[in-house]
Design a protein around this motif. Structure first.
Motif, short mmCIF file in Angstrom:
data_model
loop_
_atom_site.label_atom_id
_atom_site.label_comp_id
_atom_site.label_asym_id
_atom_site.label_seq_id
_atom_site.Cartn_x
_atom_site.Cartn_y
_atom_site.Cartn_z
N UNK A 98 0.81 -1.22 0.00
CA UNK A 98 0.00 0.00 0.00
C UNK A 98 0.85 1.27 0.00
N UNK A 99 2.15 1.14 0.20
CA UNK A 99 3.02 2.32 0.22
C UNK A 99 3.69 2.60 -1.13
N UNK A 100 3.54 1.69 -2.08
CA UNK A 100 4.16 1.84 -3.39
C UNK A 100 3.10 1.65 -4.47
N UNK A 101 3.40 2.08 -5.68
CA UNK A 101 2.48 1.91 -6.80
C UNK A 101 2.92 0.70 -7.63
N UNK A 102 2.23 -0.40 -7.43
CA UNK A 102 2.55 -1.64 -8.15
C UNK A 102 1.68 -1.85 -9.38
N UNK A 103 0.91 -0.84 -9.75
CA UNK A 103 0.05 -0.94 -10.92
C UNK A 103 0.88 -1.25 -12.16
N UNK A 104 0.49 -2.27 -12.89
CA UNK A 104 1.17 -2.64 -14.12
C UNK A 104 2.46 -3.42 -13.93
N UNK A 105 2.85 -3.68 -12.70
CA UNK A 105 4.07 -4.44 -12.42
C UNK A 105 3.73 -5.93 -12.37
N UNK A 106 4.71 -6.75 -12.74
CA UNK A 106 4.60 -8.18 -12.49
C UNK A 106 5.10 -8.38 -11.07
N UNK A 107 4.26 -8.99 -10.22
CA UNK A 107 4.60 -9.16 -8.82
C UNK A 107 4.79 -10.65 -8.55
N UNK A 108 5.96 -10.99 -8.08
CA UNK A 108 6.28 -12.38 -7.76
C UNK A 108 6.50 -12.46 -6.25
N UNK A 109 5.95 -13.51 -5.66
CA UNK A 109 6.01 -13.70 -4.22
C UNK A 109 6.89 -14.91 -3.92
N UNK A 110 7.84 -14.71 -3.00
CA UNK A 110 8.51 -15.90 -2.46
C UNK A 110 8.39 -15.86 -0.95
N UNK A 111 8.31 -17.05 -0.38
CA UNK A 111 8.20 -17.13 1.06
C UNK A 111 9.26 -18.08 1.58
N UNK A 112 9.51 -17.94 2.85
CA UNK A 112 10.35 -18.88 3.58
C UNK A 112 9.47 -19.49 4.64
N UNK A 113 9.57 -20.80 4.79
CA UNK A 113 8.74 -21.49 5.75
C UNK A 113 9.27 -22.90 5.93
N UNK A 114 9.15 -23.39 7.12
CA UNK A 114 9.54 -24.77 7.38
C UNK A 114 8.53 -25.76 6.87
N UNK A 115 7.29 -25.34 6.65
CA UNK A 115 6.29 -26.30 6.22
C UNK A 115 5.15 -25.71 5.41
N UNK A 116 4.80 -24.46 5.64
CA UNK A 116 3.67 -23.85 4.92
C UNK A 116 4.08 -23.52 3.50
N UNK A 117 3.14 -23.69 2.58
CA UNK A 117 3.39 -23.36 1.19
C UNK A 117 3.12 -21.90 0.90
N UNK A 118 3.33 -21.52 -0.36
CA UNK A 118 3.17 -20.14 -0.79
C UNK A 118 1.80 -19.87 -1.39
N UNK A 119 1.09 -20.89 -1.83
CA UNK A 119 -0.16 -20.68 -2.58
C UNK A 119 -1.20 -19.88 -1.81
N UNK A 120 -1.40 -20.19 -0.53
CA UNK A 120 -2.39 -19.44 0.25
C UNK A 120 -1.96 -17.98 0.40
N UNK A 121 -0.66 -17.75 0.55
CA UNK A 121 -0.14 -16.38 0.65
C UNK A 121 -0.50 -15.60 -0.62
#
Length: 155
Positions: A98-121
């Motif tokens: 909410x502090x930056x303008x990500x309109x039109x950007x490709x946004x890729x998410x990576x997470x770190x976790x011992x067991x939880x996946x990234x899909x729900x995030x």
């Protein structure tokens, strides 16, 4: 400047180490999402219903203040990394988005976790920000050798 920014939040250093490795190995720019008030080990005690992180995560409207934001205007792709908290992104990630303008950007998410996946995030972020372009995410558990391929696919 590259066309890729790695923006990350790390409470214990795990995500920071991976984000720095990805950025350094691939010559990407990097930005650390730093809370105004640094999380202590007590703040991160997920077993304590009164810990700061538990209280924040139970209030989906809460936005922990960050010490500074950054200009993402020149980037085509913004990669956002974080540890999974309560099976999703920490609310400080919402503060950053909410502090930056990500309109039109490709946004890729990576997470770190011992067991939880990234899909729900990713699905939670897509639901909260349907106007933004979130792509398939990835969970790293230490080896980031495939990061460049994942980040640059479909560019």
């Amino acid at each position: 400047m590259t066309n890729v920014l790695i923006a990350y939040f790390s409470a214990s250093g795990v995500t920071k180490n991976l984000a720095e490795k990805i950025a350094n190995d691939n010559d990407y720019d990097i930005f650390e999402i730093v809370p105004e008030e640094i999380y202590t080990p007590e703040d991160l005690d997920w077993t304590n219903k009164q810990s700061r992180s538990t209280i924040e995560m139970n209030d989906k409207s809460f936005r922990p203040p960050i010490s500074e934001s950054c200009d993402v205007g020149e980037y085509e792709t913004v990669v956002i990394g974080f540890p999974v908290w309560w099976y999703t992104a920490p609310t400080i990630i919402n503060t950053f988005i909410e502090s930056v303008d990500l309109t039109g950007k490709k946004i890729k998410i990576f997470c770190t976790s011992g067991g939880s996946g990234v899909d729900k995030c990713v699905n939670d972020l897509k639901a909260t920000y349907p106007e933004l372009n979130f792509t398939k995410g990835i969970r790293f558990t230490g080896n980031v050798s495939n990061a460049k391929e994942w980040i640059e696919q479909d560019l």
